[in-house]
Write a protein that holds these residues in place. Structure first.
Motif, PDB file in Angstrom:
ATOM      1  N   PRO A 164       0.813  -1.232   0.000  1.00 51.62           N
ATOM      2  CA  PRO A 164       0.000   0.000   0.000  1.00 51.62           C
ATOM      3  C   PRO A 164       0.842   1.276   0.000  1.00 51.62           C
ATOM      4  O   PRO A 164       0.472   2.273  -0.624  1.00 51.62           O
ATOM      5  N   ILE A 184       1.981   2.130  -3.541  1.00 53.60           N
ATOM      6  CA  ILE A 184       0.887   2.733  -4.327  1.00 53.60           C
ATOM      7  C   ILE A 184       0.723   4.200  -3.927  1.00 53.60           C
ATOM      8  O   ILE A 184       0.603   5.095  -4.766  1.00 53.60           O
ATOM      9  N   ALA A 216      -0.219   4.439 -10.821  1.00 53.11           N
ATOM     10  CA  ALA A 216      -0.557   4.095  -9.436  1.00 53.11           C
ATOM     11  C   ALA A 216      -1.887   3.354  -9.379  1.00 53.11           C
ATOM     12  O   ALA A 216      -2.045   2.386  -8.622  1.00 53.11           O
ATOM     13  N   GLU A 217      -2.860   3.787 -10.195  1.00 52.54           N
ATOM     14  CA  GLU A 217      -4.156   3.112 -10.184  1.00 52.54           C
ATOM     15  C   GLU A 217      -4.032   1.692 -10.708  1.00 52.54           C
ATOM     16  O   GLU A 217      -4.668   0.762 -10.194  1.00 52.54           O
ATOM     17  N   ARG A 260      -2.504  -0.348  -8.016  1.00 56.23           N
ATOM     18  CA  ARG A 260      -3.469  -0.624  -6.965  1.00 56.23           C
ATOM     19  C   ARG A 260      -4.410  -1.758  -7.373  1.00 56.23           C
ATOM     20  O   ARG A 260      -4.760  -2.623  -6.573  1.00 56.23           O
ATOM     21  N   ASP A 261      -4.804  -1.750  -8.645  1.00 59.23           N
ATOM     22  CA  ASP A 261      -5.681  -2.819  -9.124  1.00 59.23           C
ATOM     23  C   ASP A 261      -5.010  -4.183  -8.988  1.00 59.23           C
ATOM     24  O   ASP A 261      -5.663  -5.192  -8.709  1.00 59.23           O
ATOM     25  N   ASP A 312      -4.610  -4.828  -5.043  1.00 58.39           N
ATOM     26  CA  ASP A 312      -5.866  -4.938  -4.315  1.00 58.39           C
ATOM     27  C   ASP A 312      -7.006  -5.110  -5.312  1.00 58.39           C
ATOM     28  O   ASP A 312      -7.728  -4.175  -5.633  1.00 58.39           O
TER      29      ASP A 312
END
Lengths: 273, 517
Positions: free
Chosen positions: A189, A192, A258-259, A262-263, A266
């Motif tokens: 985390p 990210i 970053a998105e 993150r996908d 998470d």
């Protein structure tokens, strides 16, 4: 790589790589010395000899943008990595230390977060004068709390889990638990968050330099180019456009990347959207 | 029938100006009261203290000129300035070097039933000034002798040639109503206790100031019935408002002035009030790195002033050769001991045995000074001097050479500086006498001949002799090696061709004398 399966991830990666490459290899790409003045050619519009025009002192805007990217990269790389490491360390101390220390650190984090970054910058510059080092310090100080809070929250949720309890029962030290079990679980985390934070830091540096609180002349920065362009926007609008484009592209690139990350880290977030 | 046309440019300009002015509460209807002629101007900020003894200056002086009597006013004479009596007096004469006789015009009254304008008001106003923040302008005044209801004599304690131009024509020369100021407690701020002039004054803080016809005024009628000034702090926003036809006159920035000179808006004209600003680069002669005059002379030769004027000031201001501005006696037209010559600069550094010199230059962090500092940085780099530019806010900048404000003066090496003054060379030269070291003489040199010439210049009334005195004083300054003269920025205003404006050489507008032609 899973995060390259979507177009946003690919575009983000391309833009981020372009950002790093243009900054690192600026001396190779820049057509002119970024500080070389050509006063008769001042405020020239975009042309084949000056693709992004020239500024008030006749300096090539494209060359200054490329070198300005180095300033942004330096601040982003150092600012984000140092604040992440310090935040990680403080967050784990807050989660696993005594309650009074946790309360004290939270108070400090909240106080720093509540203080407007620009006001902090103005106050500090009044005492020390503008410099890139000062911008770096302000970026680190104001960014630490978010990393620390994320780390603390993640560490607290892990602290009561069965496998940590089992480790404790087997006699593992706090340092071992933090290093071997907590750290690997919070790093994802944080990375990210760091990727999301890069454009913010780049914007902070540009904002500080725009206000004259960052780099000192003749160093080029996107913020100073934007500021100089703003002052002559009616005579030479290309300067503002030229300085705005890399800021926008860098922000987009890191945000998309970053998105996408993150996908991957998470997947529940993707399903929820 | 007039054809209605709408272009992208006019739509944007009008929309922007109306939007900007709406933010400060302006409505088109407000601008055209029935049968009234209204002059629409810009105010760069609220007038905070109208009292001449405690004012900040600028537009507060403009307000005083509309509402208070003065004995003398500036008069433009070609490219130079002189003075003339105002319509408040029928006589203003220098009887001898220390006596100035005056007679006030008959029939002028103060507002609010405060009676006629009297010689005792002059005595009260000028003797009061000696103990105020602007008291320096009245150092030469001993007292005011009242010889009748409307007659009197200003008695000076020493001959003081600049008294008319520096003191009587400028803001501190305003005359107050003794009775009304006394009733107001001896001081005032945002309202005049009583006015004696063509206009009465009112202001809405943060929004506007209005000058309306004074019903008790019996003197000459002003060109406009009403003057409406809107607070617009940004010069560029005011320029946009002018282009959109929402203002009748506004001050111009140098880059806009250059743009207008290349392509003037239709029906507009530019009037330059004066060039009473002087900008230079200073050097601290006491700093260990700059104590050798050869080093300072090398720097003088290294700086390309023409490039600074071209790049930082769009070639608008006049090149400077001293502190005395164009149009004034003692103005220099060339330097004597240096010119841009990098080879000579390198030779002087070699003679001084200096290499690898690293210096700093402190500059205000605004557009023009920062551009100038960067050009100086490049010029000095070309002769082997590394220059670090230190941008500063106005607060720390204006006290960096003052000993009473801390120890920064000890570290001061180079800096760019701009002063503005009144139209007499006395004022520009006063800051460099020996007693000013550590106050405003940040270059920190002392010269007995300069100090003596300064006193002579004040006492001398012969113009030719004063010219020689001030030319020699500037030679002395230049010979210290502590100065690189840069430019004299103009105070320029744009206005419609059919409006004649009136501005003091230091830039203050006098709305009374605006006229529609």
């Amino acid at each position: 790589m899973a995060f390259l399966s979507g177009w946003q991830g690919v575009l983000g990666l391309v833009l981020v790589v372009a950002f790093f490459a243009s900054a690192i290899f600026a001396p190779l790409f820049a057509p002119y010395d970024p500080n070389a003045m050509d006063i008769p050619a001042r405020l020239s519009g975009p042309s084949l000899s000056h693709l992004a025009g020239t500024d008030q002192l006749g300096r090539d805007t494209l060359s200054r943008l490329l070198y300005g990217g180095r300033v942004a990269l330096k601040i982003a790389a150092l600012g984000v990595s140092l604040s992440m490491v310090i935040g990680l360390f403080l967050g784990m101390i807050a989660a696993f230390g005594p309650r009074w220390l946790d309360a004290l650190l939270l108070l400090i984090f909240d106080s720093v977060r509540a203080f407007p970054t620009i006001i902090l910058g103005l106050a500090t510059v009044a005492l020390t004068g503008p410099s890139l080092g000062l911008v770096l310090v302000i970026v680190i100080v104001t960014s630490i709390p978010q990393y620390a809070r994320v780390t603390r929250t993640a560490a607290l949720s892990l602290r009561g889990t069965e496998f940590i309890q089992a480790e404790r029962a087997l006699g593992a030290s706090t340092a071992r638990i933090l290093g071997h079990h907590i750290l690997p679980n919070v790093v994802g985390p944080l990375l990210i968050l760091a990727a999301m934070d890069v454009p913010v830091v780049v914007s902070i540096e540009a904002g500080f330099s725009f206000l004259g609180l960052g780099v000192t002349p003749p160093t080029a920065s996107w913020g100073t180019i934007l500021n100089e362009g703003y002052l002559v926007i009616r005579d030479a609008p290309w300067m503002v456009v030229a300085a705005g484009v890399p800021l926008i592209l860098t922000t987009l690139g890191f945000t998309f990347l970053a998105e996408a990350l993150r996908d991957v880290f998470d997947p529940r977030m993707t399903k929820g959207r | 029938m007039t054809k209605l046309t709408l272009s992208r440019r006019s739509f944007l300009a009008t929309g922007t100006a109306i939007g900007a002015l709406s933010l400060v509460g302006l409505t088109p209807a407000e601008l055209q009261a029935a049968g009234e002629t209204t002059l629409r101007l810009r105010l760069d900020g609220d007038n905070k203290i109208l009292d001449p003894g405690y004012m900040i200056g600028g537009t507060e002086i403009e307000a005083q000129k509309q509402c208070l009597p003065f004995l003398a006013q500036y008069k433009r004479d070609g490219d130079s300035f002189t003075w003339e009596p105002t319509y408040f007096v029928t006589k203003l004469e220098l009887r001898d070097p220390t006596h100035i006789d005056f007679e006030l015009a008959d029939g002028l009254v103060w507002s609010g039933g405060n009676g006629p304008l009297m010689a005792s008001d002059v005595k009260f106003s000028y003797e009061r000034m000696k103990g105020t923040d602007w008291g320096g302008y009245f150092d030469a005044l001993d007292h005011v002798e009242v010889t009748g209801d409307r007659t009197g004599t200003l008695v000076l304690n020493k001959p003081f040639a600049p008294f008319f131009m520096v003191t009587l024509c400028h803001g501190p020369g305003a005359i107050l109503c003794e009775k009304a100021v006394g009733a107001a407690g001896g001081k005032f701020t945002t309202q005049f206790p009583a006015v004696c002039g063509p206009y009465v004054y009112d202001q809405v803080p943060g929004q506007s100031a209005t000058f309306s016809t004074n019903p008790e005024w019996t003197g000459p009628k002003p060109g406009y019935d009403k003057v409406l000034l809107r607070v617009i702090s940004e010069t560029k926003a005011a320029e946009l408002a002018f282009e959109a036809g929402e203002l009748d006159c506004t001050e111009l920035s140098t880059d806009t002035m250059a743009r207008y000179k290349a392509a003037m808006p239709a029906g507009a004209a530019i009037t330059t009030a004066g060039q009473l600003q002087y900008m230079w680069m200073g050097m601290n002669t006491e700093h260990p790195k700059l104590q050798d005059i050869k080093v300072r002379q090398a720097i003088q030769h290294a700086v390309d002033v023409d490039s600074i004027i071209a790049a930082a000031y769009s070639n608008v201001p006049a090149k400077s050769f001293g502190v005395v501005c164009p149009g004034l006696i003692g103005h220099r037209t060339a330097t004597k001991s240096y010119s841009y010559d990098p080879e000579k600069a390198r030779a002087l550094l070699a003679e001084a045995g200096v290499s690898g010199l690293s210096l700093s230059i402190r500059s205000l962090n605004t557009q023009e000074p920062m551009l100038a500092a960067q050009i100086i940085q490049a010029n000095l780099a070309a002769v082997g001097i590394t220059l670090n530019v230190i941008p500063l806010d106005s607060g720390p900048f204006w006290e960096m050479g003052t000993e009473s404000a801390g120890d920064t003066w000890k570290d001061l090496e180079l800096w760019t500086m701009r002063f503005a003054g009144t139209p007499d060379p006395y004022e520009a030269t006063q800051w460099f006498v020996s007693s000013q070291v550590g106050i405003w003489n940040w270059e920190r040199w002392k010269n007995a001949e300069y100090d003596s010439l300064y006193e002579q210049g004040i006492a001398e009334s012969d113009e030719a002799k004063r010219t020689e005195i001030y030319l020699r004083m500037q030679d002395i300054m230049e010979e210290t090696g502590a100065y690189v003269w840069i430019c004299h920025e103009p105070e320029a205003y744009v206005h419609p061709e059919n409006i004649a404006i009136n501005a003091a050489p230091s830039g203050e507008l006098d709305y009374r004398h605006f006229s529609h032609t």
